[in-house]
Design an enzyme around this catalytic site. Structure first.
Site, short mmCIF file in Angstrom:
data_model
loop_
_atom_site.label_atom_id
_atom_site.label_comp_id
_atom_site.label_asym_id
_atom_site.label_seq_id
_atom_site.Cartn_x
_atom_site.Cartn_y
_atom_site.Cartn_z
N GLY A 192 36.69 43.32 33.32
CA GLY A 192 36.08 44.58 33.76
C GLY A 192 37.07 45.41 34.55
CG ASP A 193 38.43 49.88 35.46
OD1 ASP A 193 38.53 49.88 36.72
OD2 ASP A 193 39.05 50.68 34.75
CG PHE A 194 38.94 46.74 40.65
CD1 PHE A 194 39.53 47.96 40.88
CD2 PHE A 194 39.74 45.59 40.72
CE1 PHE A 194 40.88 48.07 41.16
CE2 PHE A 194 41.10 45.68 40.99
CZ PHE A 194 41.68 46.94 41.21
CG ASP A 251 53.28 14.56 62.94
OD1 ASP A 251 52.06 14.52 63.10
OD2 ASP A 251 53.85 14.08 61.93
NE ARG A 300 50.12 38.84 45.58
CZ ARG A 300 50.97 38.49 44.63
NH1 ARG A 300 52.14 39.07 44.58
NH2 ARG A 300 50.66 37.57 43.75
CG ASP A 305 42.77 41.27 36.63
OD1 ASP A 305 43.14 42.32 36.07
OD2 ASP A 305 43.38 40.77 37.60
C1 LIG Z 1 49.12 42.99 42.49
S1 LIG Z 1 48.11 42.15 41.38
C2 LIG Z 1 47.43 40.86 42.38
C3 LIG Z 1 46.95 39.72 41.57
C4 LIG Z 1 46.33 38.57 42.36
N1 LIG Z 1 45.19 39.00 43.14
C5 LIG Z 1 47.36 37.91 43.23
O1 LIG Z 1 47.28 38.01 44.46
O2 LIG Z 1 48.24 37.28 42.67
C6 LIG Z 1 46.75 43.25 41.17
C7 LIG Z 1 45.73 42.76 40.19
O3 LIG Z 1 44.68 43.75 40.09
C8 LIG Z 1 44.34 43.91 38.72
N2 LIG Z 1 43.80 45.25 38.48
C9 LIG Z 1 44.47 46.42 38.58
N3 LIG Z 1 43.63 47.44 38.29
C10 LIG Z 1 42.44 46.88 38.03
C11 LIG Z 1 41.18 47.43 37.67
N4 LIG Z 1 41.00 48.76 37.56
N5 LIG Z 1 40.15 46.59 37.49
C12 LIG Z 1 40.31 45.24 37.60
N6 LIG Z 1 41.49 44.67 37.96
C13 LIG Z 1 42.54 45.49 38.15
C14 LIG Z 1 45.65 43.72 38.00
O4 LIG Z 1 45.44 43.41 36.64
C15 LIG Z 1 46.27 42.58 38.79
O5 LIG Z 1 45.88 41.35 38.27
#
Ligand SMILES: C[S@@+](CC[C@H](N)C(=O)[O-])C[C@H]1O[C@@H](n2cnc3c(N)ncnc32)[C@H](O)[C@@H]1O
Length: 632
Positions: free
Chosen positions: A502-504, A88, A519, A477
């Site tokens: 919401g709940d995924f 570089d 993650r 989330d």
């Molecule tokens: C290990 S953390 C990772 C957070 C983020 N994606 C990161 O990489 O920093 C897992 C995330 O999934 C969310 N989570 C866990 N169960 C969930 C659900 N049933 N519905 C929606 N989100 C959920 C948690 O609240 C958390 O924010």
């Protein structure tokens, strides 16, 4: 340094130039070197303010370029090079680093700054030597150096400046000129290596190669000295960048160096085969962790974030701790390379090392403080019950926190606001460190809307909109997380980032072109993930993409140990390799398009659903990614 014959020593070796610069290519091929060109994907975006001197910036960039190629080739090109060379070049004047001009006005500003003055041209070079090609682990030795050349420009008239700028030559060159062509007219004199100004210090390079390939076999004592002087990095072949030292030691004389790198521990620097240094460093690992946790919890690195440093008494006063205890903590932190102790006017003061200022001070943009406290408060108690976890095959949340867990997020992390904020802070700090690399791991420019599923505080989403200004991101989330998002909002509000609760496992996901799962997958069993992936398929339209980010295990599930150690305290999740993730997602019709080992804490994979009618799924986002696909 004497010059020894080198080119013949390289015959039969696979030498790779990690640079697309035609000038470097020409210099090296004119010298008779046979090599392949694999341009590095490393982006030249290191923060210059973190380097004391421009040459350090150039050397680090060269090193990252070369390592990126050395680590990519075994996977993408299915061959391991013997040597990768990265370089570089930067031009500096008046303490400023001049890069390639962005437009004619920028070229004008640069060249008028250089007019009538002497400036320096630094080229940083990194030679990465890859060893043990036939084993499952490749280790890399990096030898780096830089060369400085002084160049004096004549006074340039306005007409001269514009004539040169309008020739078009300045645009792809550091400092806005090319000495080997028209730019040669501007130069009054050159002090030092001319080829260094062109882009590659051939003479210094040959001397370095000569000393690498012609050095006499080292006696153990010399060898350990040399090893201590040079940075050895053993890198897992499939995880790129995760430093995996202790298990890979083949030569015991390297052990103490590697232990220092991995643990920061200062063991006796001797070459005694009968002393179990590596085992002792594993044994002491918990003391290292707890020292870091305690210093972070007591905010030692924040207290010492002052230019002159502080005395022991001042630190003890500020952290409200005993003199003796503080002294022991500071001394231990010095031994681990987290602090320095220096003498100033007859008194000793402590101050942060560079890495502590960068990663351990609470308000640094890439602070790990939140993650460290989470490890101390949530992970440490789980590990104190590891034996039970192993016997029972379950996580130990109930023993450690008195909580029965059905769902670790809802029942443990989010049961109290204080614990929830700490958990979110931990996720936030890792996402800020990794977000940019993930957002730029692939060409994602064709995806205008993204949904970060389990996106927590939105840290990744903000990094994504920074990297892709045309895009917008919805963070999805749990409601308990979304309600706390304002604690983590950046100062300047970014309206491109929105939040949906919401709940995924239960609710429909927002519509988007690109879905991000960072993650999330490792936290859950295959069965649970099928529920989430079915939700994703429901919203999927042709041309969508799925960006997955995790620590990827190698296919033999041996490394990186960071992932396997994390698995020890998992509830229902598991760590997976690229092939395992690919197989899991394949069941829902997702095809793995690209994998990137980012050299950061997390790796990235891009999945699509093959659709013969959709160009994007076949070719990627842009012509740039088509080129990438062809290069691979
Ligand atoms: C290990 S953390 C990772 C957070 C983020 N994606 C990161 O990489 O920093 C897992 C995330 O999934 C969310 N989570 C866990 N169960 C969930 C659900 N049933 N519905 C929606 N989100 C959920 C948690 O609240 C958390 O924010």
């Amino acid at each position: 340094m004497p010059l020894n014959p080198v080119i013949s020593k390289l015959s039969g070796k696979l030498v790779v130039l990690a640079s697309a610069s035609p000038r470097r290519l020409e210099i090296l091929s004119n010298a008779g070197l046979r090599f392949e060109v694999v341009p590095s994907w490393f982006k030249e975006t290191l923060d210059k303010s973190l380097f004391k001197h421009p040459c350090e910036y150039a050397v680090e960039t060269a090193k990252q370029k070369a390592l990126e190629v050395a680590q990519r080739m075994p996977f993408k090109h299915l061959k391991t090079p013997d040597i990768v060379v990265g370089a570089d070049t930067v031009v500096t004047v008046d303490g400023l680093i001049l890069e390639k001009p962005t437009d004619k006005q920028d070229a004008y500003r640069m060249l008028s700054r250089l007019s009538g003055k002497e400036h320096s041209v630094f080229t940083g070079v990194a030679i990465v030597i890859c060893r043990d090609k036939n084993s499952s682990v490749t280790d890399y030795k990096v030898v780096d150096f830089y060369e400085e050349t002084k160049v004096k420009f004549a006074e340039l008239s306005e007409e001269m400046l514009w004539e040169y700028i309008n020739s078009g030559e300045p645009m792809d060159k550091a400092g806005g000129y090319g000495i080997q062509a028209l730019g040669g007219m501007l130069v009054e004199y050159v002090r030092g290596d001319f080829l260094n100004v062109v882009g590659f210090p051939l003479n210094h390079f040959c001397k370095q190669l000569g000393s690498i390939f012609n050095s006499p076999p080292a006696s153990p004592a010399h060898k350990i000295k040399r090893d201590l002087d040079e940075a050895w990095t053993l890198v897992n072949k499939t995880t790129n960048g995760d430093v995996e030292l202790l298990e890979n030691v083949k030569d015991d004389s390297l052990t103490s160096v590697q232990e220092q790198n991995v643990m920061g521990l200062e063991f006796a620097k001797c070459n005694r085969q009968d002393v179990p240094h590596s085992i002792i460093s594993l044994l002491d690992g918990f003391k290292v962790s707890k020292t870091l946790f305690t210093a972070s919890k007591l905010k030692v690195f924040d207290v010492l974030n002052t230019p002159g440093g502080l005395t022991l008494e001042e630190v003890a006063g500020q952290i409200n701790a005993s003199l003796l205890g503080t002294e022991r903590l500071l001394e231990a932190a010095v031994s681990l390379g987290l602090l320095e102790r220096v003498r100033q006017e007859e008194i000793s003061v402590y101050r942060n090392t560079e890495r502590a200022s960068r990663f351990l001070v609470t308000d640094s943009p890439v602070s790990l403080h939140g993650y460290i406290l989470h490890c101390n408060d949530m992970v440490w108690p789980l590990f104190s019950h590891l034996e039970s976890a192993v016997r029972e095959g379950t996580s130990q949340h109930e023993r450690a926190f008195g909580k029965k867990k059905e769902d670790v997020f809802q029942d443990v992390y989010y049961s109290k606001d204080e614990v929830k904020i700490r958990f979110m802070d931990a996720m936030h700090s890792i996402a800020r460190v990794t977000g940019k690399d993930l957002a730029t791991a692939f060409d994602l420019s064709c995806y205008k809307t993204a949904c970060d599923i389990g996106g927590c505080t939105g840290a990744m989403a903000y990094e994504f909109t920074k990297a892709h200004p045309e895009s917008s991101v919805t963070v999805f989330d749990l409601p308990q997380v979304i309600e706390m998002r304002r604690h983590f909002q950046p100062k300047e509000n970014d309206e491109r980032v929105s939040f949906v609760a919401g709940d995924f496992f239960k609710d429909d996901l927002p519509k988007a072109d690109l879905y991000i799962l960072a993650r999330v997958l490792h936290d859950w069993s295959d069965e649970k993930l099928h529920v989430l992936l079915s939700k994703l398929c429901k919203m999927w339209t042709p041309g969508c993409g799925l960006l997955v980010s995790e620590i990827l295990l190698d296919e033999e599930r041996r490394r990186p140990s960071r992932a396997l150690l994390q698995a020890l305290s998992m509830t229902e999740g598991k760590q997976r390799s690229t092939a395992e993730y690919s197989a899991l997602l394949d069941k829902h019709g997702f095809t793995l398009k690209h994998v990137k080992h980012t050299d950061n804490l997390l790796d990235a994979m891009l999945f699509v659903k093959e659709d013969p009618n959709d160009k994007r799924t076949l070719l990627g986002c842009s012509s740039a990614s088509i080129e990438t696909a062809e290069l691979e």
